[in-house]
Design an enzyme around this catalytic site. Structure first.
Site, PDB file in Angstrom:
ATOM      1  N   ILE A 197       0.860  -1.187   0.000  1.00  0.00           N
ATOM      2  CA  ILE A 197       0.000   0.000   0.000  1.00  0.00           C
ATOM      3  C   ILE A 197       0.898   1.240   0.000  1.00  0.00           C
ATOM      4  O   ILE A 197       1.747   1.389   0.887  1.00  0.00           O
ATOM      5  CB  ILE A 197      -0.921   0.025   1.244  1.00  0.00           C
ATOM      6  CG1 ILE A 197      -1.816  -1.222   1.276  1.00  0.00           C
ATOM      7  CG2 ILE A 197      -1.754   1.299   1.284  1.00  0.00           C
ATOM      8  CD1 ILE A 197      -2.843  -1.282   0.157  1.00  0.00           C
ATOM      9  N   HIS A 198       0.698   2.122  -0.982  1.00  0.00           N
ATOM     10  CA  HIS A 198       1.539   3.322  -1.011  1.00  0.00           C
ATOM     11  C   HIS A 198       0.892   4.523  -1.690  1.00  0.00           C
ATOM     12  O   HIS A 198       1.408   5.629  -1.603  1.00  0.00           O
ATOM     13  CB  HIS A 198       2.858   3.008  -1.730  1.00  0.00           C
ATOM     14  CG  HIS A 198       2.714   2.928  -3.218  1.00  0.00           C
ATOM     15  ND1 HIS A 198       2.180   1.834  -3.849  1.00  0.00           N
ATOM     16  CD2 HIS A 198       3.009   3.813  -4.202  1.00  0.00           C
ATOM     17  CE1 HIS A 198       2.165   2.036  -5.151  1.00  0.00           C
ATOM     18  NE2 HIS A 198       2.653   3.224  -5.401  1.00  0.00           N
ATOM     19  N   ARG A 199      -0.228   4.335  -2.383  1.00  0.00           N
ATOM     20  CA  ARG A 199      -0.794   5.435  -3.164  1.00  0.00           C
ATOM     21  C   ARG A 199      -1.366   6.524  -2.256  1.00  0.00           C
ATOM     22  O   ARG A 199      -1.906   6.235  -1.182  1.00  0.00           O
ATOM     23  CB  ARG A 199      -1.885   4.924  -4.102  1.00  0.00           C
ATOM     24  CG  ARG A 199      -1.361   4.007  -5.198  1.00  0.00           C
ATOM     25  CD  ARG A 199      -2.424   3.721  -6.238  1.00  0.00           C
ATOM     26  NE  ARG A 199      -2.788   4.945  -6.943  1.00  0.00           N
ATOM     27  CZ  ARG A 199      -2.077   5.461  -7.951  1.00  0.00           C
ATOM     28  NH1 ARG A 199      -0.974   4.863  -8.352  1.00  0.00           N
ATOM     29  NH2 ARG A 199      -2.465   6.564  -8.535  1.00  0.00           N
TER      30      ARG A 199
END
Length: 353
Positions: A197-199
């Site tokens: 998860i990074h957006r």
């Protein structure tokens, strides 16, 4: 070739191998986390020339300006027959603008992707790059139709597939090495979930980040979470460190190690664009935690798009019959082509020139 992020380096590696000493690589430094960058650089084919800059750590506008200037300086000092950019990053847009300003033919690899979500900075980047490119190398027929609908001339479009297939095949560890990687983490095949998860839509919004972490922690299998630097920073800022106790946090993985983890996972959870492509080669299901995707080709086969609050529900659906889903997915070809992509791109570039 102009790039500035880890995914671009991964996907340009097959083209670097193809062009060899005839290629110069300009790395802008958009991704400035050294641990993530160095993991890829160590395995990158050696180009004829390598130019490295450090434009990261500033706002998007300043980053774009610095990157354009950096590429412009390289093009002014070294003659180039073409500039190749990959994807939809700020660095790709910078390479496109610098090539256009210097009158150098521009090739856009991974062209034609559209999410139709104007809230995504990448959507603006990819549209602008496509419309200034002399050659748009599209991965799929869906992408080709997107460009034609926007008025891009058919003779500027080449259907090539995606270099991710070659990059993955070259980096995927063999079976013994995959087993060793899982054992290193105390995992067994099909007995865990791997998540990335990074957006901004997930990690810059406290409520969304908290929901994602709670949903992951509530899953019945261990969840391995390679923690992206941006995500880790937001977790600390929002005071959500306690929610990480419900998952197995690991450092960002080298590409082969991550592929081994994804290959053995029962389900992959991600907001990454590249992982949506990779699962179609690895034959694993992905739950895409996003409001939109520019890769609709995997919808209904390898992946499903869900909001954060439906993450656990969708993972449980895939977990309901892991062997059955695995058998079904194994028989579905990847929509992103095969190992001929870099050759097809090179042929299209030669025709352009």
């Amino acid at each position: 070739m102009v790039c500035g992020t880890r995914p671009e380096l991964i996907k340009l590696a097959p083209l670097l191998r193809h062009f060899g000493q005839g290629a110069a690589l300009v790395y802008t430094g958009q991704h400035y986390d050294r641990s993530m960058y160095s993991q890829i650089l160590d395995d990158l084919p050696e180009p004829g020339r390598f130019h490295e800059f450090a434009v990261g750590g500033v706002g998007r506008g300043a980053q774009l300006g610095r990157a354009v200037q950096a590429v412009d300086e390289v093009l002014a000092a070294h003659a180039a027959t073409a500039v190749i950019v990959q994807g939809d990053t700020t660095s790709a847009l910078a390479g496109a603008l610098a090539a256009n300003a210097n009158g150098v033919p521009l090739v856009h690899v991974e062209a034609g992707l559209r999410s139709h979500d104007r809230a995504m900075p990448e959507e603006h980047n990819r549209v602008m790059i496509d419309h200034v490119a002399d050659l748009c190398c599209v991965p799929t027929e869906v992408n080709r139709r997107n460009l034609l609908a926007e008025g891009v001339a058919a003779e500027r479009i080449a259907l090539t597939g995606n270099t991710v297939v070659e990059a993955l095949d070259a980096a995927l560890p063999d079976t013994d090495e995959q087993c060793a990687e899982l054992a290193r983490h105390g995992l067994v095949a099909d007995g865990y979930v791997v998540a990335t998860i990074h957006r901004p839509e997930n990690v810059d919004d406290r409520a969304n980040l908290e929901t994602v972490l709670r949903e992951l922690a509530a899953l019945p299998l261990p969840v391995v979470l390679p923690l992206h630097p941006r995500t880790g920073k937001r977790v600390r800022e929002f005071g959500l460190e306690g929610l990480l106790e419900g998952v197995r946090v690991v450092e960002p993985q080298a590409y082969p190690a991550f592929l081994a983890l994804a290959r053995g996972a029962a389900v992959v959870v991600s907001d990454s664009g590249g992982i949506q492509e990779e699962v179609s080669v690895l034959k694993r299901p992905v739950v895409v935690v996003r409001r939109s995707t520019e890769r609709p080709e995997i919808e209904g086969t390898f992946g499903t798009l869900v909001p954060p609050a439906r993450l656990r529900e969708e993972v449980l659906r895939w977990l309901d019959d892991v062997p059955g889903h695995r058998t079904r997915l194994a028989g579905i070809p990847s929509p992103y082509g095969d190992n001929s992509t870099s050759k097809l791109i090179a042929m299209a570039v030669e025709k352009l020139l």
